[in-house]
Design an enzyme around this catalytic site. Structure first.
Site, short mmCIF file in Angstrom:
data_model
loop_
_atom_site.label_atom_id
_atom_site.label_comp_id
_atom_site.label_asym_id
_atom_site.label_seq_id
_atom_site.Cartn_x
_atom_site.Cartn_y
_atom_site.Cartn_z
N CYS C 94 0.82 -1.22 0.00
CA CYS C 94 0.00 0.00 0.00
C CYS C 94 0.85 1.26 0.00
O CYS C 94 0.31 2.37 -0.18
CB CYS C 94 -0.89 0.07 1.24
SG CYS C 94 -1.81 -1.42 1.58
N HIS C 114 -10.29 -3.15 4.44
CA HIS C 114 -10.95 -4.17 3.63
C HIS C 114 -12.40 -4.36 4.10
O HIS C 114 -12.96 -5.43 3.92
CB HIS C 114 -10.19 -5.50 3.73
CG HIS C 114 -8.95 -5.56 2.91
ND1 HIS C 114 -8.31 -6.75 2.64
CD2 HIS C 114 -8.23 -4.60 2.29
CE1 HIS C 114 -7.22 -6.51 1.90
NE2 HIS C 114 -7.15 -5.22 1.68
N GLU C 141 -27.31 12.80 8.28
CA GLU C 141 -26.55 13.71 9.16
C GLU C 141 -25.05 13.42 9.17
O GLU C 141 -24.23 14.34 9.21
CB GLU C 141 -27.10 13.60 10.59
CG GLU C 141 -26.39 14.46 11.62
CD GLU C 141 -26.66 15.95 11.48
OE1 GLU C 141 -27.54 16.34 10.69
OE2 GLU C 141 -25.97 16.73 12.16
N HIS C 198 -12.45 -4.75 -3.21
CA HIS C 198 -11.21 -4.69 -2.45
C HIS C 198 -11.39 -3.93 -1.12
O HIS C 198 -11.19 -4.50 -0.06
CB HIS C 198 -10.13 -4.06 -3.35
CG HIS C 198 -8.79 -3.91 -2.72
ND1 HIS C 198 -7.63 -3.87 -3.46
CD2 HIS C 198 -8.41 -3.76 -1.44
CE1 HIS C 198 -6.60 -3.72 -2.65
NE2 HIS C 198 -7.04 -3.66 -1.43
#
Lengths: 242, 242, 242, 242
Positions: C94, C114, C141, C198
């Site tokens: 990542c 995830h 809201e 994903h």
């Protein structure tokens, strides 16, 4: 100030009923069984019965909140005599129902939940035209967690059908007692009774067995609600492998 | 640095409002009521009102984050005077709504949740052609957790219908105040008001009662959503057993 | 053994990124966001970026598991230079996606989940014939928890439509980077990007803002899935009260 | 009192199997995998196998409750020899199933859950007329959490189809062993076997891998049940991007 038998709820043993009941209630709160002070639990040790009080937030209960009474000294069910009463609290309306499990089944622990899964099961049964007074499920492994019945040895098998009777709710909880006792008579092997639109009473010979059966029933109720959403039937005719 | 009355939020008593509000908020976070800093809680003790601040992560709140004000000193609702303001924080937009419960109902605690079950109930009501401004449910045991109403003794019964009014949401939370107050006037016995597409305001005479009613309402909202999925009606005509 | 800059992840301050990332990951694990070592989190403090490693059980992460790099020293995206690398671990795939949020939006924290609700939203959108590449919801809201957008002041209003773009998944997570960056260009005000089948990338100027927006998005995704089950539309034309 | 090899379950190392199994079981209880004493876990370290006992409440398990045996000393599967047996407990019926994963796959840890999501998946497959004996899902990121298979390097890819075989339940858990072993033969690359109306067996080379795959499977089962409710198919023909 008179003696209130506080020694009955003071122990350093975490298996003492006055310590176990608050510990169980904390756990039950996280499971959604005793939301908003609903539900409760009671433990019997020989002739002494330990009871959670009415109205107390179940996840914050402490040993000093516990009521104690002697089973053998309860002559008039309308006039209960407590060996120990916590100050500023009220006894639970569930008391006579817990007592029924102790007297009629020699149970060591009785648990009362307001689990939403239990309530939904009773609502799903209510709209049926037949067999609306008993929950039945079979061919699920978790059924093995239940004993075969009162004074019987061993556990239910995978192919056995678990049956839990349903009684109608009454405006005053103590008025449920006679219906609960009738259901025990009609279903002598059951360890639990569902109360329509209300919840569940479940017991066992020991605290461990009562908790195991309470958890397993809640598991089966949640599973059965999900099965209903997915149009899967609760009963199936899978035959024992021979 | 001027005196900020920090002594008002410092106490070793876990029942002090400045300790109770963070403890409640931690619990509410695990219940999904105050996700993403939404929702809040306030406690009134005599003339002092303790308030959770705006924007703080609710599960991490600390006593020093609490605002304090005197009810009797609030003359102009547009210009609130705080006895204690935490540094670097902003007061909650919910403040006037909490104040309404304290002033109009003499409440001791008011809780605001963004519970998804509450929001879903208001959405399910919204698509109805009638009775879309009140949630009604009856014949469920948990209804007994609610008081009969303001200045009335006792609790609702099993056969009573619990009614919670719904008000429409407004872009600015403080603008809800007048609608909340109107709903209190129209439903004098209610302990709660739903806000469409927003959440719930619920109160009680004490912290315990407010929390008990908040938990019980959330239980009923979740149950009602599940009932809707299973085509089970919220109202039924089961008659009292006579 | 060479110097590994361990001092960069050792601090007694619980607000230090090397302490905060494990604390956040523990919380995210209980929310179901980082099940089975999936997902992750990264914090940027000035030029230093702190990163959760690959493969570690997120609820058991410790400060010594954290990677550190200098943003200004990353010339070749294919050849990342770490100031500190934990032994026996691998950097997260990542990383380039977190870097995109730091570089293009000056974010202080980026969270990757995830969450099943996020995945379900992308699946529900996928079967649509149009508008399948953006999640849209309004008149709830919780939308107010989101900032108006990059370099803009203030928060979204109740009547504003929250839009979160969806990009298609790629077999290798780092290959998502260019699509994520394109989505940032196409939706300059978004604080989040959904990845089909994903999960979610969501960021904020600070750790608190990133977490608040992550929680609020997950709340909206879960709400939207429940709305779909109940045939309630995600968009409505309620007009601002004038 | 004879020597019971208690030293085998006493260690101050929190990574020792006798400490890890209770820690895992506590976590699994909160996930609903080992409700009512169902399910279990076992760890193998070289020739020693550590096993959770039968019937104990899984969230309360302690190191002294753990059984230990030597794999190489088990000649007759009907007559298991334990190096250490806790007093007053019974060995788990799952033992031969855990042993199958250790022997046939050289697993380091095997986990057995009664997860409701696993049970629901087997029920949904059961009513199909074809392919009712294997769960298949593809194009979901979490699939990458699984290894490619026994004695293979690397992990499954996003576009790969994860396949988990389903075996039929038997009244006695140990009778499942031959069917589990057959399923391992028929699906040589699987790390898990579903048991119809019962639950899941899942293993891995290490405790971390077994736990990661158990969590990821449960995630996929829950996701697949939700997909079924929303009429979303488990398999899709999204092609790899080229």
């Amino acid at each position: 100030m008179e003696d209130n038998n506080d020694h009955l709820v003071r122990s350093s043993d975490d298996q003492h009923p006055a310590n176990l009941i608050p510990e169980l209630c904390r756990k039950f709160w996280t499971l959604g069984w005793v939301t908003g002070t609903g539900g409760g639990a009671s433990i019997r040790k020989d002739d002494l019965v330990y009871l959670a009080p009415s109205g107390v937030q179940k996840e914050l209960m402490r040993p000093e909140n516990i009521y104690v009474l002697e089973m053998s000294k309860q002559i008039d069910p309308k006039k209960r005599i407590y060996l120990r009463s916590p100050q500023n609290l009220k006894p639970s309306q569930c008391t006579p129902l817990f007592m029924a499990a102790f007297k009629k089944r020699n149970a060591g622990c009785c648990i009362h939940t307001h689990s939403q899964w239990a309530v939904l099961i009773t609502l799903l049964l209510e709209r049926r035209t037949e067999n609306c007074k008993v929950f039945e499920i079979n061919n699920i492994e978790q059924i093995k967690a239940f004993g075969r019945g009162w004074q019987k040895q061993g556990a239910l098998g995978y192919h056995d059908t678990l049956r839990v009777p349903v009684i109608e709710n009454t405006p005053f909880e103590e008025d449920l007692t006679e219906y609960l006792e009738s259901a025990m008579d009609d279903f002598p092997d059951t360890y639990a009774v569902l109360v329509r639109r209300h919840g569940l009473y479940v017991w066992g010979e020991t605290v461990n067995k009562a908790k195991q059966q309470a958890e397993s029933l809640d598991y089966l109720f949640q599973l059965a609600v999900e099965m209903e959403k997915l149009n899967l039937p609760w009963l199936s005719d899978i035959c024992p492998v021979t």
